[in-house]
Design an enzyme around this catalytic site. Structure first.
Site, mmCIF file in Angstrom:
data_model
loop_
_atom_site.group_PDB
_atom_site.id
_atom_site.type_symbol
_atom_site.label_atom_id
_atom_site.label_comp_id
_atom_site.label_asym_id
_atom_site.label_seq_id
_atom_site.Cartn_x
_atom_site.Cartn_y
_atom_site.Cartn_z
ATOM 1 N N THR A 226 -31.641 -20.561 -31.073
ATOM 2 C CA THR A 226 -31.602 -21.409 -32.268
ATOM 3 C C THR A 226 -32.828 -21.148 -33.137
ATOM 4 O OG1 THR A 226 -30.400 -23.080 -31.020
ATOM 5 C CG2 THR A 226 -31.391 -23.789 -33.079
ATOM 6 N N GLU A 244 -41.472 -23.850 -31.231
ATOM 7 C CA GLU A 244 -41.705 -24.088 -29.794
ATOM 8 C C GLU A 244 -40.392 -23.781 -29.095
ATOM 9 O OE1 GLU A 244 -44.431 -24.571 -28.380
ATOM 10 O OE2 GLU A 244 -45.786 -25.613 -29.737
ATOM 11 N N CYS A 278 -39.532 -27.437 -20.984
ATOM 12 C CA CYS A 278 -39.809 -26.111 -21.539
ATOM 13 C C CYS A 278 -40.847 -25.385 -20.705
ATOM 14 C CB CYS A 278 -40.267 -26.227 -22.982
ATOM 15 S SG CYS A 278 -41.604 -27.401 -23.215
HETATM 16 P P1 NAD Z 1 -31.030 -25.983 -28.826
HETATM 17 O O1 NAD Z 1 -31.722 -24.825 -29.440
HETATM 18 O O2 NAD Z 1 -29.632 -25.816 -28.373
HETATM 19 O O3 NAD Z 1 -30.996 -27.220 -29.841
HETATM 20 C C1 NAD Z 1 -32.190 -27.751 -30.406
HETATM 21 C C2 NAD Z 1 -31.864 -28.396 -31.741
HETATM 22 O O4 NAD Z 1 -31.485 -27.420 -32.690
HETATM 23 C C3 NAD Z 1 -30.730 -29.416 -31.699
HETATM 24 O O5 NAD Z 1 -31.128 -30.539 -32.459
HETATM 25 C C4 NAD Z 1 -29.576 -28.673 -32.357
HETATM 26 O O6 NAD Z 1 -28.646 -29.508 -32.984
HETATM 27 C C5 NAD Z 1 -30.317 -27.849 -33.389
HETATM 28 N N1 NAD Z 1 -29.595 -26.657 -33.866
HETATM 29 C C6 NAD Z 1 -28.658 -25.932 -33.206
HETATM 30 N N2 NAD Z 1 -28.280 -24.868 -33.954
HETATM 31 C C7 NAD Z 1 -28.986 -24.933 -35.111
HETATM 32 C C8 NAD Z 1 -29.070 -24.109 -36.268
HETATM 33 N N3 NAD Z 1 -28.344 -22.998 -36.392
HETATM 34 N N4 NAD Z 1 -29.951 -24.467 -37.232
HETATM 35 C C9 NAD Z 1 -30.718 -25.555 -37.117
HETATM 36 N N5 NAD Z 1 -30.687 -26.392 -36.050
HETATM 37 C C10 NAD Z 1 -29.837 -26.073 -35.051
HETATM 38 O O7 NAD Z 1 -31.994 -26.434 -27.638
HETATM 39 P P2 NAD Z 1 -31.729 -27.543 -26.512
HETATM 40 O O8 NAD Z 1 -30.663 -27.023 -25.586
HETATM 41 O O9 NAD Z 1 -31.563 -28.877 -27.152
HETATM 42 O O10 NAD Z 1 -33.143 -27.558 -25.742
HETATM 43 C C11 NAD Z 1 -33.429 -26.765 -24.630
HETATM 44 C C12 NAD Z 1 -34.297 -25.576 -25.026
HETATM 45 O O11 NAD Z 1 -35.464 -26.025 -25.704
HETATM 46 C C13 NAD Z 1 -34.804 -24.789 -23.836
HETATM 47 O O12 NAD Z 1 -34.728 -23.412 -24.111
HETATM 48 C C14 NAD Z 1 -36.271 -25.193 -23.744
HETATM 49 O O13 NAD Z 1 -37.112 -24.254 -23.100
HETATM 50 C C15 NAD Z 1 -36.621 -25.398 -25.166
HETATM 51 N N6 NAD Z 1 -37.783 -26.278 -25.316
HETATM 52 C C16 NAD Z 1 -38.967 -25.735 -25.743
HETATM 53 C C17 NAD Z 1 -40.097 -26.544 -25.846
HETATM 54 C C18 NAD Z 1 -41.426 -25.985 -26.287
HETATM 55 O O14 NAD Z 1 -42.339 -26.755 -26.556
HETATM 56 N N7 NAD Z 1 -41.571 -24.679 -26.392
HETATM 57 C C19 NAD Z 1 -40.001 -27.907 -25.531
HETATM 58 C C20 NAD Z 1 -38.770 -28.423 -25.107
HETATM 59 C C21 NAD Z 1 -37.672 -27.592 -25.013
#
Ligand code: NAD
Length: 470
Positions: A226, A244, A278
């Site tokens: 994403t 992140e 994460c």
């Molecule tokens: P995801 O990427 O599926 O979704 C995150 C958000 O992005 C959601 O609100 C979703 O609706 C939105 N989204 C989806 N497609 C989009 C697009 N094309 N444009 C804009 N927004 C869009 O992630 P998830 O499954 O909710 O979370 C898990 C992931 O997050 C894991 O990979 C984890 O490692 C990562 N994570 C990273 C951190 C960090 O600090 N680096 C912290 C927490 C989670």
């Protein structure tokens, strides 16, 4: 005001009728309903956030700090209701490093955003030339978040943004919108109108926010896939970005580590939030000389950790938050077992039981290139890989294209520091994993993202540097 419980809070944020139903991942019961926002709603939210921004900026740092601390007081006054709602929607238990811990962390990180002065920095003053760097507000910040730590991560995004004079439009995960709506409702009882808004909706709303001409910066936390889509959709308007993204953190145990002494911290490094973190330890490299002992000690700790419904105070581990994530974990473990790896614990889900519970799983004697090792499992299943020495462990740790965190476990600090310096990750913890701190900058290396959150660096990341010369 203080809400008596999660139900009272839900009544304040739910639509009178209709909306999308959200179900408890532990029980399958209805938690509540959420009004889905459209692209037009998002435009309206951005427009009112834009209109509110100059006034919010003019209040100045001291008044914004006062309001943010008052908002943190209101989180604390509603801590139990927020934790109960978070537990029911996200699945994490109230107890242990879970829902109450997350709400407490949200209040602490909000206060931490008020703990620094962001003064202009004089860069040259030699009698002939004078130049200083000032930190100005950016405008309206768009914040897009995940489902694993929905309240805490929302605060990480909104607190530094508001502190620096920006207004904010949030797009929560479609899996955990109620937690974010409730948190924002509590904050907005204190903050001036329109400075902080939420548009709950699907990917389309996130996509529109990332390309919106009136959004100056996107704070994104979520998957690497994403993140790349957001980088693309933000390109035309040259937005500032903090990314992140996903991780697959390595833990490297050195030969001089004491297996019994480190077992409990290794466990929580990997299994905090039932592995849905994460910067959790997602692959553990252990030298041959102490491999069996580490496996035995870790298994003993893991066996003693109760998993179950979040509102039961006995539990410290919960379900996977959603079916898609459950399937990822179940498939990766099944493939690892089929490849001949050894099951030390778990790997035996009960498909008939309610809820997305996957048992605490430890897998040993697994090939370093098995997908359970090289892909982000994001759940309660840890592969333990046998290595000859720390050189091999570092090489394997660095072999992936992500690098959020990592850890080194040793009784010899000098040796641990030497190994830490060779690891390609944004943070290396020594004798702990994932122990984040609001004063200490945090961010990813490689495809785990870019930009720093927390501390003074985190505040500066939500500002436009402006040089005044002359
Ligand atoms: P995801 O990427 O599926 O979704 C995150 C958000 O992005 C959601 O609100 C979703 O609706 C939105 N989204 C989806 N497609 C989009 C697009 N094309 N444009 C804009 N927004 C869009 O992630 P998830 O499954 O909710 O979370 C898990 C992931 O997050 C894991 O990979 C984890 O490692 C990562 N994570 C990273 C951190 C960090 O600090 N680096 C912290 C927490 C989670």
């Amino acid at each position: 005001m203080a809400y008596a419980n999660a139900q009272a809070l839900l009544e304040a944020i739910q639509p009178a009728t209709g909306g999308t139903e959200i179900y408890d991942p532990a029980t399958g019961e209805l938690v509540g309903r959420v009004a889905q926002k459209t692209g037009e709603d998002l435009d309206a939210a951005v427009a009112s956030a834009k209109a509110a921004q100059p006034g919010w900026d003019k209040l100045g740092h001291e008044e914004r700090k006062r309001l943010l601390n008052a908002a943190a007081d209101n989180i604390e006054a509603n801590a139990e209701a927020l934790a109960e709602l978070l537990s029911r929607e996200q699945g994490k238990p109230l107890n242990g490093p879970n829902a109450r811990f997350e709400v407490g962390g949200a209040a602490s990180w909000l206060r931490a955003a008020t703990a620094y002065e962001v003064e202009p920095e004089v860069v040259v003053d030699d009698g002939e030339t004078y130049a200083a760097k000032h930190y100005r507000a950016l405008g309206v910040v768009g914040a897009i978040g995940p489902w694993n730590w929905p309240m805490m991560i929302s605060i990480w995004q909104l607190a530094p943004s508001l502190r620096m004079g920006n207004t904010v439009v949030m797009k929560p995960s479609e899996y955990t919108p109620l937690s974010v709506l409730a948190l924002v409702h509590v904050l907005n009882e204190v903050l001036p109108a329109d400075v902080l808004q939420v548009a709950a909706g699907g990917r389309d709303v996130g996509e529109k926010l990332s390309g919106h001409p009136d959004i100056a910066k996107i704070m994104f936390t979520g998957s690497t896939r994403t993140g790349k889509a957001i980088i693309r959709s933000s390109a035309d308007t040259v937005k500032r970005l903090t990314m992140e993204l996903g991780g697959n953190d390595a833990g490297i145990v050195l030969e001089d580590a004491d297996p019994k002494a480190i077992a409990q911290d290794l466990f929580w490094g990997a299994f905090i939030n039932t592995g849905q973190t994460c910067a959790a330890l997602k692959r553990l490299y252990v030298p041959e000389s102490i491999y069996d002992e580490v496996c035995t000690e870790l298994t003993a700790v893991a066996k003693a950790m109760p998993m179950g419904v979040g509102l039961d105070e006995n539990n410290v581990l919960g379900p996977l938050q959603n079916k898609a994530q459950y399937d990822i974990v179940a498939d990766l473990v099944a493939d690892a077992v089929n490849s001949g790896a050894t099951v030390l614990l778990g790997a035996n889900p009960d498909d008939q039981a309610p809820g997305y519970f996957y048992p605490t799983t430890l897998i040993s004697d697994i090939a370093p290139d098995n997908p359970l090792v090289t892909e982000e499992q994001f759940g309660p299943a840890l592969p333990i890989i046998k290595v000859k020495n720390s050189e091999e462990a570092v090489e394997l740790a660095n072999s992936l294209d992500v690098g959020l965190g990592a850890s080194v476990w040793s009784s010899d600090r000098a040796k641990a520091l030497e190994v830490a310096a060779q690891i390609e990750s944004g943070t290396v913890w020594i004798n702990s994993h994932g122990t984040i701190d609001p004063r200490v900058p945090f961010g990813g290396a490689k495809q785990s993202g870019y930009g720093l959150e927390f501390g003074l660096d985190g505040l500066k990341a939500l500002a436009q540097p402006q040089i005044i010369k002359g």
